[in-house]
Design an enzyme around this catalytic site. Structure first.
Site, PDB file in Angstrom:
ATOM      1  N   ARG A 126       0.828  -1.201   0.000  1.00  0.00           N
ATOM      2  CA  ARG A 126       0.000   0.000   0.000  1.00  0.00           C
ATOM      3  C   ARG A 126       0.864   1.253   0.000  1.00  0.00           C
ATOM      4  NH1 ARG A 126      -4.772  -1.873  -0.356  1.00  0.00           N
ATOM      5  NH2 ARG A 126      -5.355  -3.729   0.802  1.00  0.00           N
ATOM      6  N   ASP A 127       0.450   2.235  -0.801  1.00  0.00           N
ATOM      7  CA  ASP A 127       1.137   3.525  -0.836  1.00  0.00           C
ATOM      8  C   ASP A 127       0.879   4.252   0.483  1.00  0.00           C
ATOM      9  OD1 ASP A 127       1.533   6.466  -1.472  1.00  0.00           O
ATOM     10  OD2 ASP A 127       2.095   5.578  -3.391  1.00  0.00           O
ATOM     11  N   ILE A 128       1.899   4.898   1.031  1.00  0.00           N
ATOM     12  CA  ILE A 128       1.724   5.599   2.312  1.00  0.00           C
ATOM     13  C   ILE A 128       1.013   6.943   2.145  1.00  0.00           C
ATOM     14  CG2 ILE A 128       3.663   4.455   3.439  1.00  0.00           C
ATOM     15  CD1 ILE A 128       5.256   7.086   3.026  1.00  0.00           C
TER      16      ILE A 128
ATOM     17  N   ASN B 247       5.471   6.412 -13.261  1.00  0.00           N
ATOM     18  CA  ASN B 247       6.046   7.748 -13.370  1.00  0.00           C
ATOM     19  C   ASN B 247       7.537   7.572 -13.618  1.00  0.00           C
ATOM     20  OD1 ASN B 247       3.573   8.996 -12.708  1.00  0.00           O
ATOM     21  ND2 ASN B 247       3.994   8.750 -10.535  1.00  0.00           N
TER      22      ASN B 247
ATOM     23  N   VAL C 120      10.828   8.015  -5.883  1.00  0.00           N
ATOM     24  CA  VAL C 120      11.695   6.891  -5.529  1.00  0.00           C
ATOM     25  C   VAL C 120      12.162   6.286  -6.846  1.00  0.00           C
ATOM     26  CG1 VAL C 120      11.858   4.655  -4.367  1.00  0.00           C
ATOM     27  CG2 VAL C 120      10.431   6.469  -3.382  1.00  0.00           C
TER      28      VAL C 120
ATOM     29  N   HIS D  30       8.475   1.218 -10.418  1.00  0.00           N
ATOM     30  CA  HIS D  30       7.277   0.778  -9.699  1.00  0.00           C
ATOM     31  C   HIS D  30       6.021   1.211 -10.442  1.00  0.00           C
ATOM     32  CE1 HIS D  30       8.249   4.788  -8.068  1.00  0.00           C
ATOM     33  NE2 HIS D  30       6.959   4.927  -7.787  1.00  0.00           N
TER      34      HIS D  30
ATOM     35  N   HIS E 194       1.972   2.094 -10.025  1.00  0.00           N
ATOM     36  CA  HIS E 194       0.894   2.466  -9.113  1.00  0.00           C
ATOM     37  C   HIS E 194      -0.383   1.811  -9.631  1.00  0.00           C
ATOM     38  CE1 HIS E 194       2.989   5.978  -7.208  1.00  0.00           C
ATOM     39  NE2 HIS E 194       3.689   5.887  -8.329  1.00  0.00           N
TER      40      HIS E 194
END
Length: 119
Positions: free
Chosen positions: A34-36, A92, A101, A105, A107
């Site tokens: 999960r994205d923070i 991205n 980062v 990755h 999303h």
């Protein structure tokens, strides 16, 4: 070196278990958590366990791992039950695109009408 863990990489540290994350799926080649700072009700990051700075370098250096990330993104969408209502997979690449980062990755966003959410 591309593909090797980087000591200063947040996501490499998550893969190594040095930094906690809320993991929702994992395979031998990927990790999904999960994205923070979620931008939608469902916002999960899917990363390769190998380090590449962005999606293009991952695809060029390890096409199998790139395919694994996409496959797992679809499985995350199904597991999170957003596959039928609709979801986005976003990569991205570079600071101008919002990448913060520099470990490739994806999303996975869903759980709301995304037509107004600018990617």
């Amino acid at each position: 070196m591309a593909g090797e863990p980087q000591a200063d990489c947040l996501f490499c540290k998550i893969v190594a278990g040095e930094i906690p994350a809320t993991i929702v799926r994992e395979t031998d080649t990927t990790l999904a958590f999960r994205d923070i700072n979620p931008q939608a009700p469902t916002h999960v990051l899917v990363i390769p366990r190998v380090h590449y700075p962005d999606a293009a370098s991952l695809a060029a250096g390890d096409p199998g791992a790139a395919a694994d990330v996409l496959r797992e993104a679809g499985k995350v969408a199904s597991q999170e039950q957003v596959n039928e209502s609709g979801y986005r997979i976003i990569f991205n690449s570079g600071p101008g695109a919002g990448q913060t980062v520099f470990h490739a990755h994806a999303h996975v966003l869903g759980g709301q009408d995304l037509r107004r959410l600018v990617a």
